[in-house]
Design a protein around this motif. Structure first.
Motif, short mmCIF file in Angstrom:
data_model
loop_
_atom_site.label_atom_id
_atom_site.label_comp_id
_atom_site.label_asym_id
_atom_site.label_seq_id
_atom_site.Cartn_x
_atom_site.Cartn_y
_atom_site.Cartn_z
N GLU A 202 0.83 -1.20 0.00
CA GLU A 202 0.00 0.00 0.00
C GLU A 202 0.87 1.25 0.00
O GLU A 202 0.58 2.23 -0.69
CB GLU A 202 -0.92 -0.01 1.23
CG GLU A 202 -2.05 0.98 1.17
CD GLU A 202 -3.04 0.65 0.08
OE1 GLU A 202 -3.57 1.60 -0.52
OE2 GLU A 202 -3.27 -0.54 -0.20
N GLN A 205 2.36 1.71 -3.48
CA GLN A 205 1.39 2.23 -4.44
C GLN A 205 1.14 3.72 -4.21
O GLN A 205 1.06 4.50 -5.16
CB GLN A 205 0.09 1.46 -4.32
CG GLN A 205 -0.96 1.88 -5.34
CD GLN A 205 -2.24 1.08 -5.21
OE1 GLN A 205 -2.40 0.29 -4.28
NE2 GLN A 205 -3.16 1.28 -6.13
N GLU A 209 1.79 6.86 -6.78
CA GLU A 209 0.75 7.82 -7.16
C GLU A 209 1.19 9.26 -6.93
O GLU A 209 0.73 10.17 -7.60
CB GLU A 209 -0.52 7.53 -6.36
CG GLU A 209 -1.21 6.23 -6.77
CD GLU A 209 -2.36 5.86 -5.86
OE1 GLU A 209 -2.52 6.53 -4.81
OE2 GLU A 209 -3.09 4.92 -6.18
N ARG A 276 -5.66 8.69 -9.77
CA ARG A 276 -7.09 8.93 -9.73
C ARG A 276 -7.42 9.86 -8.57
O ARG A 276 -6.70 9.91 -7.57
CB ARG A 276 -7.83 7.61 -9.56
CG ARG A 276 -7.60 6.63 -10.69
CD ARG A 276 -8.26 7.12 -11.97
NE ARG A 276 -8.18 6.13 -13.03
CZ ARG A 276 -9.13 5.25 -13.27
NH1 ARG A 276 -10.22 5.21 -12.51
NH2 ARG A 276 -9.01 4.38 -14.26
N ALA A 311 -6.35 10.84 -4.19
CA ALA A 311 -6.06 9.46 -4.58
C ALA A 311 -6.44 8.49 -3.46
O ALA A 311 -6.96 7.40 -3.72
CB ALA A 311 -4.58 9.31 -4.91
N ARG A 315 -9.16 5.45 -3.81
CA ARG A 315 -8.78 4.04 -3.60
C ARG A 315 -9.62 3.40 -2.50
O ARG A 315 -10.02 2.23 -2.61
CB ARG A 315 -7.29 3.95 -3.26
CG ARG A 315 -6.36 4.35 -4.39
CD ARG A 315 -6.57 3.48 -5.61
NE ARG A 315 -5.63 3.83 -6.68
CZ ARG A 315 -5.71 3.37 -7.91
NH1 ARG A 315 -6.68 2.53 -8.24
NH2 ARG A 315 -4.83 3.74 -8.83
N GLN A 318 -13.08 2.86 -3.80
CA GLN A 318 -13.04 1.75 -4.76
C GLN A 318 -13.03 0.40 -4.05
O GLN A 318 -13.77 -0.52 -4.41
CB GLN A 318 -11.80 1.90 -5.65
CG GLN A 318 -11.67 0.84 -6.73
CD GLN A 318 -10.38 1.00 -7.52
OE1 GLN A 318 -9.32 1.24 -6.95
NE2 GLN A 318 -10.50 0.90 -8.83
N GLU A 319 -12.19 0.28 -3.03
CA GLU A 319 -12.13 -0.97 -2.27
C GLU A 319 -13.44 -1.23 -1.54
O GLU A 319 -13.91 -2.38 -1.46
CB GLU A 319 -10.97 -0.91 -1.27
CG GLU A 319 -10.78 -2.18 -0.45
CD GLU A 319 -10.33 -3.36 -1.28
OE1 GLU A 319 -10.61 -4.50 -0.87
OE2 GLU A 319 -9.70 -3.15 -2.34
N ARG A 371 -3.57 3.18 4.41
CA ARG A 371 -3.50 4.35 3.51
C ARG A 371 -3.99 5.59 4.23
O ARG A 371 -3.39 6.66 4.13
CB ARG A 371 -4.34 4.08 2.27
CG ARG A 371 -4.39 5.24 1.28
CD ARG A 371 -5.25 4.88 0.09
NE ARG A 371 -4.56 3.92 -0.77
CZ ARG A 371 -3.80 4.25 -1.79
NH1 ARG A 371 -3.60 5.51 -2.09
NH2 ARG A 371 -3.23 3.32 -2.52
#
Length: 402
Positions: A202, A205, A209, A276, A311, A315, A318-319, A371
């Motif tokens: 995580e 990533q 980003e 994103r 971002a 994320r 989204q999850e 995150r």
């Protein structure tokens, strides 16, 4: 750092002259093993166990008719019981004290010519100590504690020996406690390692980003500095404007980099695609197919949210949507709400799935919380008050620095 237990087996190249060095190498590695992490000091279950053991020892000592050296047996069982409270934090010391005392009592009974060993059935709580030694002890503590326990077991077996079957059964019971402690330790250690890997991925990533964002700011600063230097002689006010832009870009860059303190990157091949953001949540919802429908509501000050926060919100949402679509049984609607103000961004994802449906937290949940924590925020995940599941999180627009 997660303790390594059991250690990785060393492949021997056969028998004969290699067997000795391999055994010594295995012993050295076991000796160097650290303790298992996060050993609880004392919890309410420890006090309940202590009360149960003491009450059982006193009751057995008073009511049982065939207890040799009755006062000594009761004092022995009750006096050693408090050692259970330190079995996790001081496994070797507790093992040495308890089993050493049992050795002394057995030797005393042999010298005194007692027909039976001194002890109560309640003393079976020593198996909990064996379990704790293998569950929480360092490698050297396990080896030394096992030696003490083996001596106590050997003397006790000789003292009360009746037949081989009973002796083997006693050994199996003690070995089972040790094996159970090692197994629980292995499972827990493996779980901690997997969680560490999830957190690391995580962070990698999130670092990727942010790569383009920081590069963009620095590039803008360089371009403005070059332009200001060119026109400084003829247009001093243009140079002042360039310095103001550089200052603003530098401040934003520092903010983004502070948000990534502690994030680790395992490789240099950063993804160059733009990160994103909150504006991409509505297209994401439309791409899910509409079964169940996903309603998105974006309100408040969201236009100038930093790339890192945007971002992260994307994320996590989204999850959350992925989990809802996968686990929310008979859900008819999923709602996503993102609200921004001057200090923070709050996001909520809810569904109306079956109440009480079991949803075991997975590694995606760990990634969401990690995150959010990296950016100084929080995420709470759990069942809704009436139905479904709720993911509720808050991220600061600017991470506070110490």
């Amino acid at each position: 750092m997660v303790g390594r237990w059991p250690f990785r087996p060393i492949r021997a190249r056969g028998t004969g002259p290699y067997a000795g060095p391999v055994i010594m190498q295995v012993a050295r590695r076991l000796w160097a093993e650290p303790r298992a992490p996060h050993a609880p000091v004392r919890v309410w279950r420890d006090w309940a166990l202590l009360v149960l053991v003491v009450a059982g020892a006193v009751t057995e000592g008073v009511l049982r008719a065939d207890v040799p050296w009755r006062p000594v047996a009761i004092v022995l069982a009750v006096g050693l019981a408090p050692a259970l409270m330190w079995r996790r934090t001081h496994p070797l010391a507790v093992t040495t004290v308890v089993f050493g005392t049992l050795v002394v009592s057995d030797l005393a009974s042999i010298v005194g010519g007692t027909a039976e060993s001194i002890g109560l059935g309640t003393m079976g709580y020593v198996l909990v100590i064996v379990y704790a030694l293998y569950r929480w002890g360092a490698g050297r503590e396990v080896l030394l504690g096992s030696a003490v326990a083996a001596v106590a077991f050997g003397i006790g077996t000789v003292r009360d020996y009746t037949n081989l079957g009973e002796a083997v059964f006693g050994f199996v019971v003690v070995a089972f406690a040790a094996a159970l402690g090692s197994t629980v330790r292995l499972v827990r250690t493996s779980r901690l390692r997997e969680l560490d890997q999830v957190r690391l991925r995580e962070r990698e990533q999130l670092a990727r980003e942010l790569h383009d964002t920081v590069a963009h700011h620095v590039s803008a600063m360089v371009v403005r500095a070059q332009a200001g230097r060119v026109v400084a002689a003829t247009r001093p006010e243009a140079a002042t404007e360039a310095l103001a832009v550089i200052e603003a870009e530098g401040a934003r860059t520092l903010t983004e980099m502070r948000a990534m303190v502690g994030a680790l990157r395992g490789s240099d091949d950063a993804e160059l695609a733009p990160a994103r953001g909150i504006a991409d949540i509505e297209p994401l919802a439309r791409s899910l197919g509409g079964d169940p429908p996903v309603a998105v509501q974006l309100t408040g000050a969201l236009d100038d949210v930093g790339p890192a926060v945007g971002a992260a919100v994307f994320r996590i949402v989204q999850e959350s949507l992925t989990n809802a679509l996968r686990h929310a049984r008979h859900a008819t609607r999923i709602d996503v709400r993102v609200v921004g103000d001057d200090r923070q961004v709050r996001f909520t994802v809810t569904d109306d799935g079956d109440p009480g449906a079991s949803r075991v937290p997975g590694y995606g949940v760990v990634g969401m919380t990690e995150r959010a924590a990296l950016l100084g925020g929080t995420v709470s995940i759990g069942p809704g008050p009436d139905r479904g599941w709720v993911v509720d999180g808050i991220l600061p627009r600017v991470r506070a620095t110490a």
